[in-house]
Design a protein around this motif. Structure first.
Motif, PDB file in Angstrom:
ATOM      1  N   TYR A  53       0.811  -1.227   0.000  1.00 27.85           N
ATOM      2  CA  TYR A  53       0.000   0.000   0.000  1.00 27.85           C
ATOM      3  C   TYR A  53       0.845   1.278   0.000  1.00 27.85           C
ATOM      4  N   THR A  54       2.155   1.149  -0.154  1.00 28.28           N
ATOM      5  CA  THR A  54       3.012   2.338  -0.196  1.00 28.28           C
ATOM      6  C   THR A  54       2.498   3.331  -1.247  1.00 28.28           C
ATOM      7  N   GLY A  55       2.393   4.591  -0.862  1.00 30.30           N
ATOM      8  CA  GLY A  55       1.951   5.622  -1.817  1.00 30.30           C
ATOM      9  C   GLY A  55       0.441   5.706  -1.967  1.00 30.30           C
ATOM     10  N   GLN A  56      -0.316   4.935  -1.141  1.00 31.58           N
ATOM     11  CA  GLN A  56      -1.774   4.931  -1.281  1.00 31.58           C
ATOM     12  C   GLN A  56      -2.465   5.369   0.006  1.00 31.58           C
ATOM     13  N   ILE A  57      -3.566   6.126  -0.161  1.00 34.13           N
ATOM     14  CA  ILE A  57      -4.432   6.510   0.956  1.00 34.13           C
ATOM     15  C   ILE A  57      -5.608   5.543   0.897  1.00 34.13           C
ATOM     16  N   VAL A  58      -5.776   4.760   1.964  1.00 33.38           N
ATOM     17  CA  VAL A  58      -6.751   3.661   1.921  1.00 33.38           C
ATOM     18  C   VAL A  58      -8.020   4.035   2.671  1.00 33.38           C
ATOM     19  N   THR A  59      -9.170   3.797   2.025  1.00 32.24           N
ATOM     20  CA  THR A  59     -10.441   3.945   2.727  1.00 32.24           C
ATOM     21  C   THR A  59     -11.066   2.567   2.917  1.00 32.24           C
ATOM     22  N   MET A  60     -11.594   2.329   4.125  1.00 29.54           N
ATOM     23  CA  MET A  60     -12.272   1.074   4.411  1.00 29.54           C
ATOM     24  C   MET A  60     -13.764   1.263   4.109  1.00 29.54           C
ATOM     25  N   THR A  61     -14.382   0.291   3.406  1.00 35.51           N
ATOM     26  CA  THR A  61     -15.817   0.413   3.124  1.00 35.51           C
ATOM     27  C   THR A  61     -16.650   0.028   4.346  1.00 35.51           C
ATOM     28  N   TYR A  62     -16.096  -0.863   5.206  1.00 34.19           N
ATOM     29  CA  TYR A  62     -16.838  -1.243   6.416  1.00 34.19           C
ATOM     30  C   TYR A  62     -16.945  -0.012   7.325  1.00 34.19           C
ATOM     31  N   PRO A  63     -18.154   0.274   7.862  1.00 26.34           N
ATOM     32  CA  PRO A  63     -18.365   1.589   8.485  1.00 26.34           C
ATOM     33  C   PRO A  63     -17.756   1.815   9.867  1.00 26.34           C
ATOM     34  N   LEU A  64     -17.433   0.745  10.593  1.00 23.65           N
ATOM     35  CA  LEU A  64     -16.893   0.943  11.954  1.00 23.65           C
ATOM     36  C   LEU A  64     -15.520   0.272  12.026  1.00 23.65           C
ATOM     37  N   ILE A  65     -14.504   1.050  12.245  1.00 23.83           N
ATOM     38  CA  ILE A  65     -13.139   0.511  12.209  1.00 23.83           C
ATOM     39  C   ILE A  65     -12.406   0.883  13.498  1.00 23.83           C
ATOM     40  N   GLY A  66     -11.632  -0.066  14.027  1.00 22.63           N
ATOM     41  CA  GLY A  66     -10.816   0.194  15.216  1.00 22.63           C
ATOM     42  C   GLY A  66     -11.322  -0.515  16.457  1.00 22.63           C
ATOM     43  N   ASN A  67     -12.411  -1.313  16.330  1.00 19.90           N
ATOM     44  CA  ASN A  67     -13.079  -1.840  17.521  1.00 19.90           C
ATOM     45  C   ASN A  67     -12.256  -2.860  18.306  1.00 19.90           C
ATOM     46  N   TYR A  68     -11.255  -3.507  17.681  1.00 23.42           N
ATOM     47  CA  TYR A  68     -10.433  -4.448  18.458  1.00 23.42           C
ATOM     48  C   TYR A  68      -8.996  -3.929  18.642  1.00 23.42           C
ATOM     49  N   GLY A  69      -8.784  -2.638  18.421  1.00 27.17           N
ATOM     50  CA  GLY A  69      -7.472  -2.039  18.694  1.00 27.17           C
ATOM     51  C   GLY A  69      -6.375  -2.574  17.796  1.00 27.17           C
ATOM     52  N   THR A  70      -5.137  -2.555  18.289  1.00 26.30           N
ATOM     53  CA  THR A  70      -4.001  -3.088  17.517  1.00 26.30           C
ATOM     54  C   THR A  70      -3.108  -3.902  18.446  1.00 26.30           C
ATOM     55  N   THR A  71      -2.328  -4.809  17.862  1.00 24.39           N
ATOM     56  CA  THR A  71      -1.430  -5.676  18.644  1.00 24.39           C
ATOM     57  C   THR A  71      -0.175  -5.998  17.835  1.00 24.39           C
ATOM     58  N   PRO A  72       0.984  -6.116  18.484  1.00 26.04           N
ATOM     59  CA  PRO A  72       2.208  -6.465  17.747  1.00 26.04           C
ATOM     60  C   PRO A  72       2.068  -7.788  16.978  1.00 26.04           C
ATOM     61  N   ASP A  73       1.211  -8.718  17.447  1.00 26.71           N
ATOM     62  CA  ASP A  73       1.041 -10.009  16.769  1.00 26.71           C
ATOM     63  C   ASP A  73       0.509  -9.875  15.344  1.00 26.71           C
ATOM     64  N   ASP A  74      -0.202  -8.794  15.052  1.00 29.05           N
ATOM     65  CA  ASP A  74      -0.865  -8.674  13.745  1.00 29.05           C
ATOM     66  C   ASP A  74      -0.082  -7.834  12.745  1.00 29.05           C
ATOM     67  N   GLN A  75       1.183  -7.529  13.052  1.00 33.78           N
ATOM     68  CA  GLN A  75       1.985  -6.735  12.120  1.00 33.78           C
ATOM     69  C   GLN A  75       2.314  -7.556  10.869  1.00 33.78           C
ATOM     70  N   GLU A  76       2.218  -6.921   9.713  1.00 34.32           N
ATOM     71  CA  GLU A  76       2.630  -7.583   8.468  1.00 34.32           C
ATOM     72  C   GLU A  76       3.980  -7.046   7.968  1.00 34.32           C
ATOM     73  N   SER A  77       4.537  -6.078   8.691  1.00 35.78           N
ATOM     74  CA  SER A  77       5.872  -5.550   8.408  1.00 35.78           C
ATOM     75  C   SER A  77       6.252  -4.720   9.633  1.00 35.78           C
ATOM     76  N   THR A  78       7.396  -4.022   9.564  1.00 35.46           N
ATOM     77  CA  THR A  78       7.862  -3.318  10.768  1.00 35.46           C
ATOM     78  C   THR A  78       7.030  -2.100  11.135  1.00 35.46           C
ATOM     79  N   ARG A  79       6.280  -1.519  10.157  1.00 36.93           N
ATOM     80  CA  ARG A  79       5.618  -0.234  10.441  1.00 36.93           C
ATOM     81  C   ARG A  79       4.355  -0.058   9.599  1.00 36.93           C
TER      82      ARG A  79
END
Ligand SMILES: NC(=O)CC[C@H](N)C(=O)O
Length: 368
Positions: free
Chosen positions: A46-72
């Motif tokens: 997704y480098t260089g892209q601004i992403v919009t999610m179509t699903y209306p509610l985002i963030g409900n389960y927070g974030t965790t180091p386990d779900d990283q797909e790269s360093t940042r």
């Protein structure tokens, strides 16, 4: 704090800023996954892209180091209809707001994402700007129009790892529920053009010891590791713009078994002499239906791509293996005599369904 999103066609949306403050330009694209926002945010493709999610509610389960797909966080900016105020999950150690702040990435919430996505579907992916700093519509639209866009840009060189390394993180916290794990008996070199880590977890799970080399590596460097097989990763930008990577793949075909995913698939197509083109608005989500042409079975797949290989330009010894059922574009190919195959979609999921995890097993079997 007020934030604005302006598109190159002159449309301006006004919402509230979250994450970092500032300004960011990029290609505005949409993702139809209901969950998996952290995997989306950290996917280097997704480098260089601004992403919009179509699903209306985002963030409900927070974030965790386990779900990283790269360093940042890799996206240029993030757009949601409604940001959850109080996340709730035992795995979470940060909110989405805090996660984006810490990564210095700008987000906007409270805009009509349905109207935005309909516009992107009708007119195609568009360049845009997201800002909490400049709130002048005319100035924002001008800056959006100045963004160079994705075509012809080598973004791979911005995200490749600096040096080769061995993947030591095994198959992660949850992957063992998906594919039964096998002891490491095959040695694979994974060429990293901006690779999602779940690919490394899946390769480890099916019994591969993986050495990761930067996407700028030459064929000789890859072969110096004497692997049993070579993996070509996903990655950002226009595949036709990374001539050095296409040359490397050309020099590897026929030397070792090869498996490619997404950008890796596109590079294989180009190395075989086929052409790639830009899709109108791309495929991004965890619900893309694909038909396996060999078994006639349908797989629901995770995808993230804006370019595609034109099947009419494939040589006669390379055949289509998978087709997207939404728009009939090419989703997989294989060579008729050499041990070489690839898919346009993401069998590693992260996030998404696991229908296509058999492809990792197929790769291991292909190595003997
Ligand atoms: N996920 C990927 O590898 C994406 C490939 C390429 N950058 C595209 O957008 O088509």
């Amino acid at each position: 704090m007020q934030a604005k999103l302006a598109l190159a066609d002159g449309t301006v949306f006004t919402g509230r800023g979250f994450g970092a403050t500032g300004e960011t330009t990029g290609e505005v694209v949409f993702n139809t996954s209901m969950t998996g926002y952290q995997e989306v945010l950290t996917d280097p493709s997704y480098t260089g892209q601004i992403v919009t999610m179509t699903y209306p509610l985002i963030g409900n389960y927070g974030t965790t180091p386990d779900d990283q797909e790269s360093t940042r966080v890799q996206v240029a900016g993030f757009i949601v209809r409604e940001l959850t105020r109080v996340p709730s999950n035992f795995r979470s150690n940060n909110s989405l707001d805090g996660f984006l702040k810490a990564s210095n990435v700008v987000g906007i919430e409270g805009i009509d994402t349905r109207a935005l996505v309909r516009r992107l579907r009708v007119r195609g992916s568009m360049n845009g700007i997201l800002s909490t700093a400049d709130l002048d519509d005319a100035s924002l639209v001008k800056k959006a129009r100045e963004f160079p866009g994705m075509e012809g840009r080598d973004l791979v060189s911005e995200v490749v790892p600096k040096q080769a390394f061995k993947w030591k993180d095994g198959f992660g916290a949850f992957a063992d529920h998906v594919i039964p794990s096998k002891p490491a008996t095959k040695r694979v070199v994974a060429i990293d053009y901006g690779m999602k880590w779940n690919i490394l977890r899946c390769l480890t799970q099916v019994g591969c010891e993986v050495t990761v080399v930067p996407g700028t590596a030459s064929a000789d460097e890859v072969l110096s590791h004497n692997p049993d097989g070579i993996f070509l990763s996903n990655g950002p930008g226009d595949p036709a713009a990374v001539g050095y990577a296409i040359d490397t793949v050309k020099n590897l075909i026929g030397k070792k078994p090869i498996f490619g995913i997404c950008l890796g698939h596109q590079l294989l197509g180009l190395a075989f002499g086929a052409k790639t083109f830009k899709l109108k608005f791309g495929h991004r989500g965890a619900n893309q239906p694909v038909r396996n042409e060999l078994t006639k079975q349908i797989e629901i797949t995770t995808q993230n791509h804006g370019f595609s290989v034109d099947p009419s330009t494939l040589p006669s010894n390379v055949v289509p293996t998978h087709i997207n059922l939404n728009d009939n574009t090419l989703e997989g190919l294989k060579h008729t005599s050499l041990p070489v195959f690839s898919v346009q979609y993401h069998p590693e999921a992260a996030a998404g369904p696991h229908d296509s995890s058999y492809l990792f097993e197929d790769f291991r079997k292909m190595m003997g």
